[in-house]
Scaffold this motif. Structure first.
Motif, PDB file in Angstrom:
ATOM      1  N   GLN A  27       0.847  -1.189   0.000  1.00 52.49           N
ATOM      2  CA  GLN A  27       0.000   0.000   0.000  1.00 52.49           C
ATOM      3  C   GLN A  27       0.884   1.240   0.000  1.00 52.49           C
ATOM      4  N   GLY A  29       0.299   4.118   0.809  1.00 53.29           N
ATOM      5  CA  GLY A  29       0.126   4.926   2.011  1.00 53.29           C
ATOM      6  C   GLY A  29       1.045   4.514   3.138  1.00 53.29           C
ATOM      7  N   ASP A  30       1.595   3.289   3.080  1.00 55.33           N
ATOM      8  CA  ASP A  30       2.517   2.816   4.110  1.00 55.33           C
ATOM      9  C   ASP A  30       3.946   3.278   3.866  1.00 55.33           C
ATOM     10  N   SER A  52      -2.784   3.779  -5.128  1.00 52.83           N
ATOM     11  CA  SER A  52      -2.809   3.260  -3.764  1.00 52.83           C
ATOM     12  C   SER A  52      -2.008   1.987  -3.569  1.00 52.83           C
TER      13      SER A  52
END
Length: 203
Positions: A27, A29-30, A52
């Motif tokens: 991901q 976002g990580d 994403s």
């Protein structure tokens, strides 16, 4: 002196932890930030599926690694086929459409890619399980590609990837012709036979 059966320790005496398995999909976002993602892409370390999500190119180098990348994208009870199965078998550019065998319809894209269900009745010998993922066999996948009416691959590109797939997994033109002949209602049947005939003339 280490006691037999005791887990390995570091010099400080602490137990050495087992390395965590790499995730199939990362991901974005990580990650620390967009610059780190750009760096990973530019260095050829990851491939982005959408904004994403991405996957490690190193993991995609192996057959079971590619299957583990695809597995979370395929709905329960479905099997990868067509262009998606082709990517699993030989790698290359990740497909824009996720071809699956399923009787259900799916409207929600997966990582920006629409699910394209094919309603087929397959004999079990044409399905293989790679880890937790069901995927059509190289023979069935070759016939799917030869018959593909969507034009995802066409002309010389189709011949090239068909040749690579069939050579790698020892699929003969004769076995493709036999499978297609026993399935006359296969979508794109005439095109598939013609494509295999062209390939047979080249080999």
């Amino acid at each position: 002196m280490r006691t037999r059966g005791r887990p390995p320790t570091t010099e400080l005496g602490a137990l050495t932890p087992d390395p965590k398995p790499l995730p199939s999909l990362i991901q974005t976002g990580d990650l620390p930030g967009p610059l780190s993602l750009s760096l990973l892409v530019n260095e050829g370390i990851v491939t982005c599926l959408d904004r994403s999500c991405c996957y490690l190119n190193e993991q995609a180098e192996g057959l079971y690694g590619r299957a583990s990348i695809v597995m979370p994208m395929v709905p329960y009870g479905a099997a990868a086929c067509g262009g998606l199965a082709l990517w699993i078998w030989i790698n290359g550019r990740f497909p824009d459409t996720l071809d699956i065998i399923s009787n259900s319809h799916f409207r929600t894209p997966v990582h920006g890619r629409p699910l394209h269900p094919h309603q087929r009745q397959l004999d079990a010998r044409y399905l293989m399980k790679l880890g937790k993922l069901w995927v059509t066999s190289p023979l069935w996948t070759a016939c799917d590609l030869a018959c593909d009416p969507s034009g995802q691959c066409n002309g010389e590109e189709t011949i090239a990837v068909l040749h690579e797939l069939m050579e790698r997994y020892q699929v003969s033109c004769g076995s493709c012709e036999a499978l297609l002949s026993s399935n006359p209602r296969w979508p794109g049947h005439a095109q598939g036979l013609e494509t295999i005939k062209r390939l047979k003339a080249i080999l």
